[in-house]
Design a protein around this motif. Structure first.
Motif, PDB file in Angstrom:
ATOM      1  N   SER A 135       0.823  -1.200   0.000  1.00 40.37           N
ATOM      2  CA  SER A 135       0.000   0.000   0.000  1.00 40.37           C
ATOM      3  C   SER A 135       0.863   1.258   0.000  1.00 40.37           C
ATOM      4  O   SER A 135       0.536   2.253  -0.639  1.00 40.37           O
ATOM      5  N   VAL A 136       1.992   1.192   0.706  1.00 41.56           N
ATOM      6  CA  VAL A 136       2.915   2.333   0.740  1.00 41.56           C
ATOM      7  C   VAL A 136       3.711   2.405  -0.566  1.00 41.56           C
ATOM      8  O   VAL A 136       3.866   3.476  -1.161  1.00 41.56           O
ATOM      9  N   LEU A 137       4.182   1.264  -1.046  1.00 40.18           N
ATOM     10  CA  LEU A 137       5.010   1.248  -2.265  1.00 40.18           C
ATOM     11  C   LEU A 137       4.218   1.710  -3.489  1.00 40.18           C
ATOM     12  O   LEU A 137       4.797   2.272  -4.420  1.00 40.18           O
ATOM     13  N   ALA A 138       2.903   1.453  -3.491  1.00 37.19           N
ATOM     14  CA  ALA A 138       2.085   1.865  -4.632  1.00 37.19           C
ATOM     15  C   ALA A 138       2.147   3.377  -4.822  1.00 37.19           C
ATOM     16  O   ALA A 138       1.979   3.881  -5.926  1.00 37.19           O
ATOM     17  N   MET A 139       2.433   4.086  -3.729  1.00 36.95           N
ATOM     18  CA  MET A 139       2.518   5.550  -3.814  1.00 36.95           C
ATOM     19  C   MET A 139       3.878   5.996  -4.341  1.00 36.95           C
ATOM     20  O   MET A 139       4.128   7.191  -4.468  1.00 36.95           O
ATOM     21  N   GLN A 140       4.742   5.021  -4.634  1.00 35.68           N
ATOM     22  CA  GLN A 140       6.076   5.234  -5.211  1.00 35.68           C
ATOM     23  C   GLN A 140       6.904   6.265  -4.443  1.00 35.68           C
ATOM     24  O   GLN A 140       7.362   7.268  -5.002  1.00 35.68           O
ATOM     25  N   PRO A 141       7.136   6.019  -3.151  1.00 34.29           N
ATOM     26  CA  PRO A 141       7.946   6.976  -2.394  1.00 34.29           C
ATOM     27  C   PRO A 141       9.436   6.811  -2.718  1.00 34.29           C
ATOM     28  O   PRO A 141       9.872   5.716  -3.084  1.00 34.29           O
ATOM     29  N   GLU A 142      10.192   7.880  -2.565  1.00 36.79           N
ATOM     30  CA  GLU A 142      11.652   7.782  -2.748  1.00 36.79           C
ATOM     31  C   GLU A 142      12.288   7.243  -1.480  1.00 36.79           C
ATOM     32  O   GLU A 142      13.359   6.662  -1.510  1.00 36.79           O
ATOM     33  N   ILE A 143      11.628   7.525  -0.364  1.00 35.70           N
ATOM     34  CA  ILE A 143      12.172   7.111   0.938  1.00 35.70           C
ATOM     35  C   ILE A 143      11.159   6.183   1.604  1.00 35.70           C
ATOM     36  O   ILE A 143       9.990   6.531   1.724  1.00 35.70           O
ATOM     37  N   LEU A 144      11.647   5.014   2.007  1.00 34.90           N
ATOM     38  CA  LEU A 144      10.761   4.055   2.670  1.00 34.90           C
ATOM     39  C   LEU A 144      11.203   3.901   4.122  1.00 34.90           C
ATOM     40  O   LEU A 144      12.349   3.534   4.391  1.00 34.90           O
ATOM     41  N   ILE A 145      10.287   4.205   5.025  1.00 37.13           N
ATOM     42  CA  ILE A 145      10.594   4.087   6.457  1.00 37.13           C
ATOM     43  C   ILE A 145       9.828   2.895   7.004  1.00 37.13           C
ATOM     44  O   ILE A 145       8.628   2.748   6.752  1.00 37.13           O
ATOM     45  N   LEU A 146      10.525   2.039   7.738  1.00 43.43           N
ATOM     46  CA  LEU A 146       9.858   0.870   8.324  1.00 43.43           C
ATOM     47  C   LEU A 146      10.145   0.851   9.819  1.00 43.43           C
ATOM     48  O   LEU A 146      11.302   0.764  10.233  1.00 43.43           O
ATOM     49  N   ASP A 147       9.083   0.964  10.618  1.00 38.25           N
ATOM     50  CA  ASP A 147       9.248   1.005  12.068  1.00 38.25           C
ATOM     51  C   ASP A 147       8.966  -0.383  12.651  1.00 38.25           C
ATOM     52  O   ASP A 147       7.809  -0.753  12.833  1.00 38.25           O
ATOM     53  N   GLU A 148      10.014  -1.128  12.918  1.00 41.88           N
ATOM     54  CA  GLU A 148       9.926  -2.491  13.443  1.00 41.88           C
ATOM     55  C   GLU A 148       8.883  -3.321  12.689  1.00 41.88           C
ATOM     56  O   GLU A 148       7.919  -3.832  13.282  1.00 41.88           O
ATOM     57  N   PRO A 149       9.055  -3.464  11.383  1.00 40.91           N
ATOM     58  CA  PRO A 149       7.997  -4.126  10.593  1.00 40.91           C
ATOM     59  C   PRO A 149       7.881  -5.620  10.857  1.00 40.91           C
ATOM     60  O   PRO A 149       6.878  -6.220  10.507  1.00 40.91           O
ATOM     61  N   THR A 150       8.910  -6.224  11.477  1.00 39.99           N
ATOM     62  CA  THR A 150       8.853  -7.685  11.667  1.00 39.99           C
ATOM     63  C   THR A 150       8.603  -8.074  13.123  1.00 39.99           C
ATOM     64  O   THR A 150       8.580  -9.258  13.439  1.00 39.99           O
ATOM     65  N   SER A 151       8.410  -7.071  13.999  1.00 38.54           N
ATOM     66  CA  SER A 151       8.362  -7.399  15.427  1.00 38.54           C
ATOM     67  C   SER A 151       7.159  -8.262  15.798  1.00 38.54           C
ATOM     68  O   SER A 151       7.199  -8.986  16.780  1.00 38.54           O
ATOM     69  N   GLN A 152       6.076  -8.187  15.025  1.00 37.15           N
ATOM     70  CA  GLN A 152       4.889  -8.983  15.356  1.00 37.15           C
ATOM     71  C   GLN A 152       4.799 -10.254  14.504  1.00 37.15           C
ATOM     72  O   GLN A 152       3.783 -10.931  14.514  1.00 37.15           O
ATOM     73  N   LEU A 153       5.857 -10.532  13.731  1.00 38.51           N
ATOM     74  CA  LEU A 153       5.783 -11.662  12.795  1.00 38.51           C
ATOM     75  C   LEU A 153       6.670 -12.816  13.240  1.00 38.51           C
ATOM     76  O   LEU A 153       7.624 -12.628  13.988  1.00 38.51           O
ATOM     77  N   ASP A 154       6.366 -14.011  12.724  1.00 37.45           N
ATOM     78  CA  ASP A 154       7.248 -15.137  13.001  1.00 37.45           C
ATOM     79  C   ASP A 154       8.510 -14.977  12.134  1.00 37.45           C
ATOM     80  O   ASP A 154       8.521 -14.190  11.188  1.00 37.45           O
ATOM     81  N   PRO A 155       9.590 -15.692  12.456  1.00 36.93           N
ATOM     82  CA  PRO A 155      10.872 -15.442  11.767  1.00 36.93           C
ATOM     83  C   PRO A 155      10.795 -15.598  10.253  1.00 36.93           C
ATOM     84  O   PRO A 155      11.424 -14.826   9.529  1.00 36.93           O
ATOM     85  N   ILE A 156      10.023 -16.561   9.778  1.00 34.52           N
ATOM     86  CA  ILE A 156       9.993 -16.788   8.328  1.00 34.52           C
ATOM     87  C   ILE A 156       9.312 -15.616   7.625  1.00 34.52           C
ATOM     88  O   ILE A 156       9.823 -15.080   6.636  1.00 34.52           O
ATOM     89  N   ALA A 157       8.177 -15.184   8.161  1.00 34.08           N
ATOM     90  CA  ALA A 157       7.474 -14.031   7.573  1.00 34.08           C
ATOM     91  C   ALA A 157       8.336 -12.776   7.688  1.00 34.08           C
ATOM     92  O   ALA A 157       8.393 -11.962   6.763  1.00 34.08           O
ATOM     93  N   GLY A 158       9.034 -12.637   8.824  1.00 31.85           N
ATOM     94  CA  GLY A 158       9.912 -11.475   9.030  1.00 31.85           C
ATOM     95  C   GLY A 158      11.039 -11.451   8.010  1.00 31.85           C
ATOM     96  O   GLY A 158      11.351 -10.412   7.422  1.00 31.85           O
ATOM     97  N   GLU A 159      11.612 -12.620   7.788  1.00 28.03           N
ATOM     98  CA  GLU A 159      12.711 -12.746   6.811  1.00 28.03           C
ATOM     99  C   GLU A 159      12.223 -12.346   5.416  1.00 28.03           C
ATOM    100  O   GLU A 159      12.931 -11.663   4.670  1.00 28.03           O
TER     101      GLU A 159
END
Lengths: 304, 560
Positions: free
Chosen positions: B156-180
């Motif tokens: 949803s964020v990438l569709a807006m084609q940003p030049e800068i992508l900020i991710l605030d702990e995007p994997t903290s709620q995910l299991d290791p495989i999904a996080g990877e």
């Protein structure tokens, strides 16, 4: 959870405008008709469309509940409405109502109103199981974008809240909160921690959601509306047929054919009055016929 | 040219006296991959929110200094042009999705930008294809897995084609495989599309090596900002825990080279190989003895199926003794949480028996078991609703009809909560909230403590604090049973490991045998010493071996 499930049939692939127009016309007609045959015709049409959409199993509980309600409406009407001249049964004298007279007309009126209720309930059942809520809401987004978003968000968050309630209940039970024992008042009182946690967590979540919406530019100016639904010949056919049935229905009401007098004596059925009912039923079963043809003939599938 | 330039950025949240950001100065050229690390409450999230324009617009507060995006001051930019340049993905996938299906969600930001339908269709098609979401376009978002939801948020964020992508702990709620999977996608976006990435992350072993620059923050300031290997050495020297275990191990042992991946580490070891075959040096580490205490939980032939017919547990046999510290590892839907719920009575066995202190759980209610079996669920927020921390603890005691014989003060002190005893628990940090929830469980002195994913969202320091608390409880005779995906945590603190898959126990044993002979379920340290030294699992063991290795090497140089 979301009741709608995409199924592989023509009804589920209709343009939302065609589907919503069809359902609205069924409801409008059911409200302006009082003739039981016209109402039965509507029930027949909506019933076949529900079956064609593969939602008969989902329709069954609606039918059962509605039948129960029809019985209640019929009984209440029969007991409380003393009009009607064909007395079937004399009951005891009761205060306020006087002597109970159960008349054939009152029973028939109850049945007629019951069929109307059944049509409306079935139309809503069809909307719930065969029309994607987001797509239908999108039709109105030009008129009330914020309200549409609020409804969409509720649809999205409702299953999440149910999951939250289950989880919080488990956690609080592990802390010794007794939810299943004690008096009714005690049990209600013991649910307060669960409700408190749910409200606090929902409030925090709503702030995070608002932040995410702001980060994606919500409220930064005039929005456009994304749609990928295609208007196909099938939608045209179904929409036209529904409009035809509406116009025919209005004509029938105007002429007095779709009305029916229950009291004081049941009006006799005139075959001439029912011709328009046949036209309306035929027009409203167009989706069923197309859906059947869509499955049977690949050529038709490619054409509509 | 710097894409982002920050000058003297200072920020105070409303009604606070301490700055969340304290005179930050920074320049980030286009196309860099920045990793932002630091403890809970250090200002990482505040900094990235300032870059996304959410601070101060969304949060209010006092703001000083300047942030430039492509040479334009952020406060001079209108919001539409800002969100076209800076996209942000948040921590919790549940709390950032708005629409009911994937396609509408991806289009949500585009609708906000007022783009024409034809362009939106193209962007949705491209981005869902790139993130392998094409098959889920019509899926109902609440029914997606956590990993898929986070992918939808990213799309949803990438569709807006940003030049800068900020991710605030995007994997903290995910299991290791999904996080990877999410991190691999982010790396690809940086390498192939040239998007500037600013990643805030706690699982450093998975992303430290991906970064061009690592920034360490503390108390609203950037303490160190350099290449990953330089930061690793700096962190080891300054005793900062925010580097991956492997880098900490080498830097801590004084090695001049600091590896960022297991492969690099093994290369370094090979080059240091002082003698033919390190194994010949018999670098065995003594194993911890088994506890062998009183049997508290006895599970015999446990079968459990949910009402929908799904068989979640199949013929489980397990004994939990006092003083055991056992970790259950396994994929999602392996039956780990279901097993915990069968022990604390939330679920009752379909067949077989679960006995707690020789009493069948079928005959006991959850409330009756609560004073023996403590249960800490994944989200500490599920516990907290009272005005103060102290009241939360009193609430549990009162529910179970237990007197306060000084246990509340003791628990507050033990979990370092005395200073915030009168504070609303919802105003505390993530780590503190978890300690309050744990205290509210421990206040009844349970003999068995069950924890479900307790390290999710915790930084290294908080994890270490939690691990030490659990070790203390173990030493006092409490049986600790933890369900987690965190292999590094299991390696450091557990005694025994149980591997579960498809509702059955696949294998169990001491961590030394379970974690060193596994392909996937082994910590970085074990992977590093695989085939070089046996039974190496913990950081301490690794450090001991490296120190001995360096000693041997020096002896050899001196002799040579």
């Amino acid at each position: 959870m979301l009741a709608y499930r995409e199924k592989d049939n023509l009804i589920h692939k209709l343009h939302p405008l065609a589907a919503v127009a069809y359902i609205s016309i069924i409801i409008i007609l059911s409200l302006i008709f009082s003739h039981p045959v016209y109402l039965l015709g509507l029930l027949l049409a909506v019933g076949t469309v529900i079956i064609a959409s593969g939602n008969f199993r989902e329709w069954t509980p609606y039918l059962l509940i509605s039948l129960g309600m029809i019985t209640v409406i019929m009984l209440v009407n029969a007991v409380f409405v003393q009009a009607g001249s064909t007395v079937l049964f004399y009951g005891p004298r009761v205060p306020v109502l006087g002597k109970i007279r159960i008349t054939l007309e009152a029973i028939c009126f109850g049945i007629g109103m019951g069929i109307r209720l059944l049509v409306i309930v079935s139309a809503f059942c069809f909307y719930t199981y065969a029309v994607h809520p987001d797509k239908a809401l999108k039709l109105f987004s030009k008129f009330g974008n914020k309200s549409v978003l609020a409804v969409t968000l509720s649809t999205r968050l409702f299953p999440l809240m149910i999951r939250d309630v289950r989880r919080i209940t488990e956690v609080q039970r592990c802390r010794g909160v007794k939810l299943d024992t004690g008096s009714r008042w005690q049990r209600v009182k013991n649910r307060l921690p669960v409700i408190n946690v749910l409200l606090l967590s929902s409030l925090e979540r709503s702030l995070q959601l608002a932040e995410s919406m702001q980060a994606r530019g919500y409220g930064s100016g005039k929005r456009t509306c994304y749609t990928r639904d295609l208007w196909r010949p099938r939608d045209c056919l179904i929409f036209s047929a529904a409009v035809l049935s509406l116009l025919t229905g209005i004509w029938a009401v105007w002429q007095g054919w779709a009305g029916y007098t229950y009291y004081p004596r049941l009006e006799s059925l005139q075959l001439n009055d029912l011709k328009m009912a046949a036209v309306i039923v035929l027009a409203l079963t167009v989706p069923t016929v197309l859906s059947w043809g869509w499955k049977k003939w690949p050529l038709l599938k490619s054409k509509i | 040219m710097a894409v982002i330039k920050i000058q003297d950025l200072t920020y105070y949240y409303p009604e606070t006296q301490k700055p969340a950001l304290d005179k930050i100065n920074l320049e980030i050229p286009g196309g860099q991959f920045i990793l932002l690390v630091g403890g809970s409450g250090c200002g990482k999230s505040t900094l990235v929110r300032a870059l996304a324009g959410l601070i101060p617009d969304f949060y209010g507060g006092t703001y000083g200094g300047k942030v430039y995006i492509n040479d334009k001051e952020i406060r001079q930019l209108d919001r539409r042009s800002l969100v076209r340049q800076v996209g942000m993905v948040f921590q919790d996938p549940e709390s950032q999705l708005v629409m009911t299906d994937v396609e509408q969600e991806v289009a949500f930001g585009l609708e906000n930008l007022g783009l024409p339908n034809s362009l939106m269709k193209r962007r949705v098609m491209e981005v869902t294809g790139a993130l392998a979401l094409s098959g889920y376009l019509r899926s109902f978002t609440p029914e997606l897995s956590g990993g898929q939801k986070q992918k939808v948020a990213l799309a949803s964020v990438l569709a807006m084609q940003p030049e800068i992508l900020i991710l605030d702990e995007p994997t903290s709620q995910l299991d290791p495989i999904a996080g990877e999977e999410i991190l691999t996608m982010v790396r690809r976006l940086n390498e192939e599309n040239g998007i500037t990435v600013i990643l805030v992350e706690q699982r450093l072993e998975r992303c430290f090596h991906l970064a061009d620059r690592v920034m360490v923050m503390e108390n609203g300031r950037i303490l160190c900002d350099d290449a990953p290997d330089v930061v690793a050495r700096w962190a080891a020297k300054n005793k900062t825990p925010f580097i991956p275990p492997l880098a900490r191990l080498f830097a801590g042992a004084g090695f001049p080279e600091v590896p960022l991946t297991v492969k690099q580490g093994r290369e370094i070891l090979k080059s240091y190989d002082p003698l033919p075959g390190l194994r010949m040096q018999n670098l065995k580490i003594k194993r911890a003895g088994s506890a062998g205490g009183k049997c508290l939980v006895d599970i015999q032939n446990l079968w459990f199926a949910y009402p929908n017919g799904k068989e979640a547990l199949k013929n489980i046999n397990l004994k939990i003794r006092s003083g055991d510290f056992t970790v259950i590892l396994g994929e999602n839907a392996a039956g780990k949480t279901t097993l915990l719920k069968n022990i604390n009575g939330l679920l009752k066995p379909g067949r077989g028996q679960v006995k707690v202190l020789n009493q069948d759980t079928k005959k006991l209610s959850v409330e009756e078991l609560a004073s023996t079996v403590g249960y800490l669920s994944q989200d500490p927020n599920d516990y907290l609703f009272l005005p103060t921390v102290r009241e939360e603890l009193v609430f549990t005691l009162n529910n179970l009809g237990l007197p306060d014989d000084g246990i509340i003060e003791k628990m507050l002190k033990r979990l370092q909560l005395t200073s915030c005893a009168e504070v609303n628990p919802r105003d505390l940090s993530a780590g503190e909230r978890q300690r309050v929830a744990l205290a509210s469980v421990l206040v009844v002195r349970p003999q068995v403590l069950l924890l479900d994913e307790p390290t999710r969202g915790l930084d290294y320091r908080l994890k270490a604090e939690l691990g030490n608390i659990l070790l203390q409880l173990q030493a006092e005779g409490t049986a600790v049973l933890v369900v987690t995906h965190d292999v590094e945590f299991a390696a450091e603190y557990a005694g025994n490991i149980i591997l579960m898959a498809e509702g059955t126990i696949i294998a169990s044993g001491s961590k030394y045998e379970m974690l060193t002979r596994s392909t996937f379920y082994s910590p970085q340290i074990s992977k590093l010493f695989n085939n070089l030294a046996e039974d190496v699992v913990t950081l301490e063991q690794g450090s001991e071996i490296l120190t001995r290795l360096m000693g041997l090497n020096e002896d050899r140089v001196n002799c040579g």
